[in-house]
Structures are given as structure tokens and as C-alpha cells.
Design a protein around this motif. Structure first.
Motif, PDB file in Angstrom:
ATOM      1  N   ASP A 199     -27.237 -16.783  11.381  1.00  0.00           N
ATOM      2  CA  ASP A 199     -27.269 -17.366  10.040  1.00  0.00           C
ATOM      3  C   ASP A 199     -26.247 -16.636   9.167  1.00  0.00           C
ATOM      4  O   ASP A 199     -26.497 -15.540   8.673  1.00  0.00           O
ATOM      5  CB  ASP A 199     -28.676 -17.225   9.463  1.00  0.00           C
ATOM      6  CG  ASP A 199     -28.835 -17.880   8.107  1.00  0.00           C
ATOM      7  OD1 ASP A 199     -27.820 -18.087   7.402  1.00  0.00           O
ATOM      8  OD2 ASP A 199     -29.986 -18.173   7.735  1.00  0.00           O
ATOM      9  N   GLU A 200     -25.091 -17.264   8.981  1.00  0.00           N
ATOM     10  CA  GLU A 200     -23.998 -16.628   8.230  1.00  0.00           C
ATOM     11  C   GLU A 200     -24.420 -16.306   6.801  1.00  0.00           C
ATOM     12  O   GLU A 200     -24.079 -15.244   6.267  1.00  0.00           O
ATOM     13  CB  GLU A 200     -22.768 -17.533   8.218  1.00  0.00           C
ATOM     14  CG  GLU A 200     -21.571 -16.911   7.538  1.00  0.00           C
ATOM     15  CD  GLU A 200     -20.326 -17.766   7.633  1.00  0.00           C
ATOM     16  OE1 GLU A 200     -19.356 -17.418   6.941  1.00  0.00           O
ATOM     17  OE2 GLU A 200     -20.324 -18.762   8.373  1.00  0.00           O
ATOM     18  N   ASP A 201     -25.160 -17.213   6.174  1.00  0.00           N
ATOM     19  CA  ASP A 201     -25.609 -16.971   4.804  1.00  0.00           C
ATOM     20  C   ASP A 201     -26.511 -15.744   4.724  1.00  0.00           C
ATOM     21  O   ASP A 201     -26.429 -14.959   3.777  1.00  0.00           O
ATOM     22  CB  ASP A 201     -26.349 -18.192   4.242  1.00  0.00           C
ATOM     23  CG  ASP A 201     -25.431 -19.377   4.013  1.00  0.00           C
ATOM     24  OD1 ASP A 201     -24.209 -19.171   3.829  1.00  0.00           O
ATOM     25  OD2 ASP A 201     -25.932 -20.514   4.017  1.00  0.00           O
ATOM     26  N   GLU A 202     -27.364 -15.571   5.714  1.00  0.00           N
ATOM     27  CA  GLU A 202     -28.267 -14.418   5.727  1.00  0.00           C
ATOM     28  C   GLU A 202     -27.478 -13.126   5.941  1.00  0.00           C
ATOM     29  O   GLU A 202     -27.758 -12.106   5.307  1.00  0.00           O
ATOM     30  CB  GLU A 202     -29.338 -14.596   6.811  1.00  0.00           C
ATOM     31  CG  GLU A 202     -30.417 -13.550   6.789  1.00  0.00           C
ATOM     32  CD  GLU A 202     -31.342 -13.603   5.576  1.00  0.00           C
ATOM     33  OE1 GLU A 202     -32.261 -12.777   5.532  1.00  0.00           O
ATOM     34  OE2 GLU A 202     -31.152 -14.425   4.661  1.00  0.00           O
ATOM     35  N   VAL A 203     -26.483 -13.158   6.820  1.00  0.00           N
ATOM     36  CA  VAL A 203     -25.637 -11.978   7.033  1.00  0.00           C
ATOM     37  C   VAL A 203     -24.941 -11.609   5.727  1.00  0.00           C
ATOM     38  O   VAL A 203     -24.926 -10.444   5.320  1.00  0.00           O
ATOM     39  CB  VAL A 203     -24.602 -12.227   8.154  1.00  0.00           C
ATOM     40  CG1 VAL A 203     -23.590 -11.081   8.222  1.00  0.00           C
ATOM     41  CG2 VAL A 203     -25.300 -12.389   9.499  1.00  0.00           C
ATOM     42  N   GLU A 204     -24.382 -12.593   5.049  1.00  0.00           N
ATOM     43  CA  GLU A 204     -23.666 -12.333   3.796  1.00  0.00           C
ATOM     44  C   GLU A 204     -24.622 -11.900   2.683  1.00  0.00           C
ATOM     45  O   GLU A 204     -24.232 -11.132   1.796  1.00  0.00           O
ATOM     46  CB  GLU A 204     -22.874 -13.563   3.362  1.00  0.00           C
ATOM     47  CG  GLU A 204     -21.728 -13.911   4.304  1.00  0.00           C
ATOM     48  CD  GLU A 204     -20.678 -12.811   4.450  1.00  0.00           C
ATOM     49  OE1 GLU A 204     -20.469 -12.028   3.496  1.00  0.00           O
ATOM     50  OE2 GLU A 204     -20.060 -12.723   5.523  1.00  0.00           O
ATOM     51  N   ARG A 205     -25.868 -12.331   2.730  1.00  0.00           N
ATOM     52  CA  ARG A 205     -26.857 -11.929   1.738  1.00  0.00           C
ATOM     53  C   ARG A 205     -27.276 -10.478   1.943  1.00  0.00           C
ATOM     54  O   ARG A 205     -27.422  -9.702   1.000  1.00  0.00           O
ATOM     55  CB  ARG A 205     -28.097 -12.840   1.829  1.00  0.00           C
ATOM     56  CG  ARG A 205     -29.156 -12.547   0.775  1.00  0.00           C
ATOM     57  CD  ARG A 205     -30.406 -13.368   0.992  1.00  0.00           C
ATOM     58  NE  ARG A 205     -31.224 -12.865   2.086  1.00  0.00           N
ATOM     59  CZ  ARG A 205     -32.059 -11.825   1.999  1.00  0.00           C
ATOM     60  NH1 ARG A 205     -32.176 -11.157   0.865  1.00  0.00           N
ATOM     61  NH2 ARG A 205     -32.779 -11.459   3.022  1.00  0.00           N
ATOM     62  N   ILE A 206     -27.465 -10.086   3.188  1.00  0.00           N
ATOM     63  CA  ILE A 206     -27.956  -8.759   3.513  1.00  0.00           C
ATOM     64  C   ILE A 206     -26.852  -7.702   3.497  1.00  0.00           C
ATOM     65  O   ILE A 206     -27.100  -6.552   3.157  1.00  0.00           O
ATOM     66  CB  ILE A 206     -28.678  -8.782   4.880  1.00  0.00           C
ATOM     67  CG1 ILE A 206     -30.007  -9.509   4.715  1.00  0.00           C
ATOM     68  CG2 ILE A 206     -28.875  -7.395   5.449  1.00  0.00           C
ATOM     69  CD1 ILE A 206     -30.787  -9.666   5.985  1.00  0.00           C
ATOM     70  N   PHE A 207     -25.632  -8.091   3.813  1.00  0.00           N
ATOM     71  CA  PHE A 207     -24.563  -7.103   3.968  1.00  0.00           C
ATOM     72  C   PHE A 207     -24.363  -6.221   2.730  1.00  0.00           C
ATOM     73  O   PHE A 207     -24.267  -4.995   2.864  1.00  0.00           O
ATOM     74  CB  PHE A 207     -23.251  -7.770   4.391  1.00  0.00           C
ATOM     75  CG  PHE A 207     -22.234  -6.777   4.854  1.00  0.00           C
ATOM     76  CD1 PHE A 207     -22.358  -6.167   6.088  1.00  0.00           C
ATOM     77  CD2 PHE A 207     -21.170  -6.422   4.042  1.00  0.00           C
ATOM     78  CE1 PHE A 207     -21.439  -5.216   6.507  1.00  0.00           C
ATOM     79  CE2 PHE A 207     -20.248  -5.475   4.454  1.00  0.00           C
ATOM     80  CZ  PHE A 207     -20.386  -4.873   5.691  1.00  0.00           C
ATOM     81  N   PRO A 208     -24.305  -6.785   1.510  1.00  0.00           N
ATOM     82  CA  PRO A 208     -24.136  -5.906   0.337  1.00  0.00           C
ATOM     83  C   PRO A 208     -25.278  -4.905   0.165  1.00  0.00           C
ATOM     84  O   PRO A 208     -25.066  -3.799  -0.329  1.00  0.00           O
ATOM     85  CB  PRO A 208     -24.094  -6.876  -0.843  1.00  0.00           C
ATOM     86  CG  PRO A 208     -23.738  -8.190  -0.262  1.00  0.00           C
ATOM     87  CD  PRO A 208     -24.287  -8.194   1.135  1.00  0.00           C
TER      88      PRO A 208
END
Length: 65
Positions: free
Chosen positions: A48-57
């Protein structure tokens, strides 16, 4: 294993383990090194790309990494 009893805890521990094993020295602010961590997180987060981008920061803000 604690993650066996609590799916959320298991996922958090899996993310922690993944980041600690994928990170390289001085990875913050280095797009190539950051992308290696993101790539390692994709299967953990069900691709889930959106989840990766949400969690990364959130991960970047953690000094333990």
C-alpha cells in the motif's frame, strides 16, 4: 512472541525490524537510501503505497532509527 497475540503490535514490531535492517548510515535526506527503506516496507504494509508514504515521515522523526 508478543505479536502473535496482538496483530497491531505484531505489525509495529515488523515495521521496526524492517527499518532497522534496511536503513543505512546517514539515510535521512538521502532519497536513494530513503527509497531502500520504503521498498522494504512495501510488503510489510501490504504493498500500500499510501500507507508507506503516511508512515515514513513518522519513522524519519524517530531518533532511534
Amino acid at each position: 512472541h508478543d505479536g502473535d497475540q496482538n496483530p497491531r503490535l505484531g505489525r509495529v514490531l515488523h515495521i521496526d525490524y524492517t527499518v532497522k535492517n534496511a536503513r543505512q548510515d546517514n539515510w535521512r535526506g538521502n532519497p536513494a537510501k530513503e527509497n531502500l527503506i520504503k521498498e522494504a516496507l512495501y510488503p510489510v504494509l501490504d504493498y500500500d503505497e499510501d500507507e508507506v508514504e503516511r508512515i515514513f515521515p513518522i519513522l524519519v522523526a524517530q531518533s532511534e532509527y
